[in-house]
Design a protein around this motif. Structure first.
Motif, PDB file in Angstrom:
ATOM      1  N   ASP A 148      42.768  34.342  87.987  1.00 46.99           N
ATOM      2  CA  ASP A 148      42.978  35.701  88.068  1.00 46.99           C
ATOM      3  C   ASP A 148      44.181  36.211  87.160  1.00 46.99           C
ATOM      4  OD1 ASP A 148      42.436  35.949  91.667  1.00 46.99           O
ATOM      5  OD2 ASP A 148      41.234  36.040  89.894  1.00 46.99           O
ATOM      6  N   PRO A 149      44.307  37.306  86.748  1.00 41.25           N
ATOM      7  CA  PRO A 149      45.537  37.641  85.969  1.00 41.25           C
ATOM      8  C   PRO A 149      46.811  37.417  86.096  1.00 41.25           C
ATOM      9  CG  PRO A 149      43.571  39.436  85.851  1.00 41.25           C
ATOM     10  CD  PRO A 149      43.359  38.603  87.029  1.00 41.25           C
ATOM     11  N   PRO A 150      47.106  37.631  87.520  1.00 36.42           N
ATOM     12  CA  PRO A 150      48.566  37.251  87.889  1.00 36.42           C
ATOM     13  C   PRO A 150      48.656  35.849  87.655  1.00 36.42           C
ATOM     14  CG  PRO A 150      47.311  38.723  89.670  1.00 36.42           C
ATOM     15  CD  PRO A 150      46.205  38.136  88.647  1.00 36.42           C
ATOM     16  N   VAL A 189      50.576  43.829  69.856  1.00 41.16           N
ATOM     17  CA  VAL A 189      49.661  44.354  70.772  1.00 41.16           C
ATOM     18  C   VAL A 189      48.855  45.442  70.243  1.00 41.16           C
ATOM     19  CG1 VAL A 189      50.528  43.309  72.842  1.00 41.16           C
ATOM     20  CG2 VAL A 189      51.015  45.590  72.060  1.00 41.16           C
ATOM     21  N   TRP A 190      47.548  45.520  70.459  1.00 43.02           N
ATOM     22  CA  TRP A 190      46.687  46.824  70.315  1.00 43.02           C
ATOM     23  C   TRP A 190      45.883  46.851  71.428  1.00 43.02           C
ATOM     24  CZ3 TRP A 190      41.613  47.584  70.258  1.00 43.02           C
ATOM     25  CH2 TRP A 190      41.271  48.789  69.691  1.00 43.02           C
ATOM     26  N   ASN A 191      45.475  48.310  71.905  1.00 43.11           N
ATOM     27  CA  ASN A 191      44.617  48.542  73.009  1.00 43.11           C
ATOM     28  C   ASN A 191      44.110  49.952  72.363  1.00 43.11           C
ATOM     29  OD1 ASN A 191      43.300  47.939  75.614  1.00 43.11           O
ATOM     30  ND2 ASN A 191      44.267  49.787  76.243  1.00 43.11           N
ATOM     31  N   MET A 237      38.516  39.903  91.005  1.00 42.40           N
ATOM     32  CA  MET A 237      38.969  38.319  91.228  1.00 42.40           C
ATOM     33  C   MET A 237      37.930  37.618  90.197  1.00 42.40           C
ATOM     34  SD  MET A 237      39.250  35.846  94.340  1.00 42.40           S
ATOM     35  CE  MET A 237      39.959  34.117  94.366  1.00 42.40           C
ATOM     36  N   GLY A 238      38.675  36.736  89.424  1.00 39.11           N
ATOM     37  CA  GLY A 238      37.880  35.598  88.573  1.00 39.11           C
ATOM     38  C   GLY A 238      37.543  34.276  89.335  1.00 39.11           C
ATOM     39  N   PHE A 239      36.421  33.810  89.038  1.00 33.54           N
ATOM     40  CA  PHE A 239      36.052  32.485  89.566  1.00 33.54           C
ATOM     41  C   PHE A 239      37.238  31.228  89.399  1.00 33.54           C
ATOM     42  CE2 PHE A 239      32.165  32.953  91.909  1.00 33.54           C
ATOM     43  CZ  PHE A 239      31.459  33.887  91.467  1.00 33.54           C
ATOM     44  N   CYS A 256      40.755  40.046  74.115  1.00 31.99           N
ATOM     45  CA  CYS A 256      40.191  39.832  75.380  1.00 31.99           C
ATOM     46  C   CYS A 256      40.165  41.326  76.100  1.00 31.99           C
ATOM     47  CB  CYS A 256      41.466  39.546  76.353  1.00 31.99           C
ATOM     48  SG  CYS A 256      40.735  39.130  77.869  1.00 31.99           S
ATOM     49  N   LEU A 257      38.737  41.617  75.642  1.00 32.13           N
ATOM     50  CA  LEU A 257      38.286  42.975  75.903  1.00 32.13           C
ATOM     51  C   LEU A 257      36.959  42.702  77.172  1.00 32.13           C
ATOM     52  CD1 LEU A 257      37.698  44.025  72.317  1.00 32.13           C
ATOM     53  CD2 LEU A 257      39.531  44.673  73.744  1.00 32.13           C
ATOM     54  N   LEU A 258      36.529  44.081  77.405  1.00 31.59           N
ATOM     55  CA  LEU A 258      35.636  44.011  78.748  1.00 31.59           C
ATOM     56  C   LEU A 258      34.445  43.352  78.397  1.00 31.59           C
ATOM     57  CD1 LEU A 258      34.973  45.108  81.485  1.00 31.59           C
ATOM     58  CD2 LEU A 258      33.574  47.018  80.117  1.00 31.59           C
ATOM     59  N   GLU A 278      32.580  45.940  68.464  1.00 30.09           N
ATOM     60  CA  GLU A 278      33.050  47.031  67.951  1.00 30.09           C
ATOM     61  C   GLU A 278      34.318  47.066  67.541  1.00 30.09           C
ATOM     62  OE1 GLU A 278      31.740  50.076  71.221  1.00 30.09           O
ATOM     63  OE2 GLU A 278      33.655  51.350  70.394  1.00 30.09           O
ATOM     64  N   VAL A 279      35.356  46.377  68.053  1.00 31.00           N
ATOM     65  CA  VAL A 279      36.663  46.326  67.491  1.00 31.00           C
ATOM     66  C   VAL A 279      36.629  45.415  66.295  1.00 31.00           C
ATOM     67  CG1 VAL A 279      38.856  45.407  68.100  1.00 31.00           C
ATOM     68  CG2 VAL A 279      37.788  46.532  69.738  1.00 31.00           C
ATOM     69  N   LEU A 280      35.772  44.357  66.357  1.00 30.70           N
ATOM     70  CA  LEU A 280      36.036  43.687  65.101  1.00 30.70           C
ATOM     71  C   LEU A 280      35.300  44.161  63.997  1.00 30.70           C
ATOM     72  CD1 LEU A 280      34.944  39.806  66.651  1.00 30.70           C
ATOM     73  CD2 LEU A 280      37.471  41.066  65.701  1.00 30.70           C
TER      74      LEU A 280
END
Ligand code: FVH
Length: 322
Positions: free
Chosen positions: A155-157, A64-66, A1-3, A99-101, A108-110
């Motif tokens: 939160d994501p939802p 999108v990419w993951n 849960m995000g603040f 939006c990564l961890l 790393e991705v950049l």
């Protein structure tokens, strides 16, 4: 849960906004129609997927990419286009949302994308520090890209609703150009050209949350040790917290002015309570580290002749430390 972030709609920090009201009205929607708007999302974790899905549902041409490619499937089913590489995904749109961890994953991705970012607007919504945000801004501008640093609260939802706050800072021109797209994600707050300012706000708000909540956990241990129902106690605390907003703004005002009215009463009186509170906590096995810090600060402030001032005046001692 995000603040939880600041509830409700869009806002800008004072220093940046001559004519704030005007900026928040329709002017922003004069951007190209969403259907023509192309946006790329790198990272499809819980938050990244919610961001990509919001753009797809709002009619944006979304690429999108993951790292783990299988996470693209539900977004493709929803109408997004999956790219085989992060570089391919970046090349597909003028606006790239990451939006990564954590900051290391972004670096790393950049690094795998490198100068494909030239001419793009990079919006990094990954949690991280002000220093990390400023370093990424330098990385991007060295490669001819504009950089906006962002931090998400909520939160994501709830992405796509006012219950998510998107703290932003960095290129003002890039923000103005893409604000209507970024506002699709939630209530937007622009904190200034310095790319580190959104992270400053984020780190401060999240720290405020942890400072308060760790205190709450210790207090739940204390009341439970005394046989009190912790759920009912939690409800009572939730009720008393309603009185805190005016106190917080009063303390911030006192710190800004350096004038310290006796908020919470004179510290001379408050200090008289502290030893009993510390003894009680320790008698039921609850740590008293922070209470001892408060007592020590109060004793020093009283010794300095400020016993009639309030709790906010302890800030003067903290300001001298570190
Ligand atoms: N979820 C929440 O409630 C909070 C709310 C407030 C803001 N945070 C921040 O949002 C960022 C993303 O968090 P998340 O919840 O989406 O996290 P995950 O679901 O664990 O997804 C992580 C994604 O990162 C990718 N990833 C991790 N390491 C790497 C790497 N070295 N290279 C490339 N990608 C990497 C991971 O990929 P994969 O495991 O699926 O392959 C996911 O896409 C975060 O900053 C929160 O603090 C969320």
């Amino acid at each position: 849960m995000g603040f939880p972030g600041r509830a409700g709609g869009n806002y800008f920090t004072q220093s940046d906004t001559k004519g704030i009201a005007m900026m928040a009205t329709t002017e922003m929607t004069d951007n190209p129609t969403t259907a023509a708007s192309r946006v790329t999302v790198l990272g499809l974790g819980a938050m990244g997927s919610a961001i990509a899905r919001t753009f797809v549902e709002r009619g944006y041409r979304t690429t999108v990419w993951n790292r783990t490619a299988s996470k693209s499937a539900p977004l493709v089913d929803a109408g997004a286009t999956a790219a085989a590489t992060a570089a391919e995904a970046v090349a597909a749109s003028p606006l790239v949302v990451v939006c990564l961890l954590d900051s290391a994953a972004v670096d790393e991705v950049l690094a795998s994308v490198d100068d494909v970012v030239a001419g793009k607007v990079l919006v990094n919504l990954t949690s991280g520090s002000p220093a990390q945000a400023r370093a990424k801004e330098r990385w991007a501008s060295e490669r001819g890209a504009e950089y906006i640093d962002g931090k998400l609260m909520g939160d994501p939802p709830y992405v796509g609703t006012p219950n998510v706050t998107v703290l932003l800072s960095g290129s003002r021109s890039a923000f103005d150009a893409h604000a209507s797209t970024l506002r699709e994600l939630g209530g937007v707050g622009y904190h200034g050209e310095d790319a580190g300012l959104a992270a400053v706000e984020f780190m401060a708000q999240v720290a405020m949350g942890y400072e308060m909540l760790i205190g709450f956990l210790h207090v739940l241990k204390l009341v439970r040790a005394e046989g009190v129902d912790v759920t009912e106690f939690g409800e009572r605390v939730a009720g008393s917290l309603a009185a805190y907003p005016p106190l917080l703004t009063a303390i911030a005002t006192a710190v800004a002015s350096g004038e310290y009215p006796p908020d919470l009463g004179p510290i001379r009186v408050q200090a008289a309570l502290m030893d009993d509170m510390i003894d009680h906590r320790e008698s039921v096995g609850v740590e008293a580290v922070r209470m001892r810090q408060v007592k020590e600060l109060m004793d020093r402030r009283i010794a300095d002749g400020h016993g009639e001032q309030g709790f906010s005046s302890l800030f003067e001692l903290l300001a001298k430390e570190g």
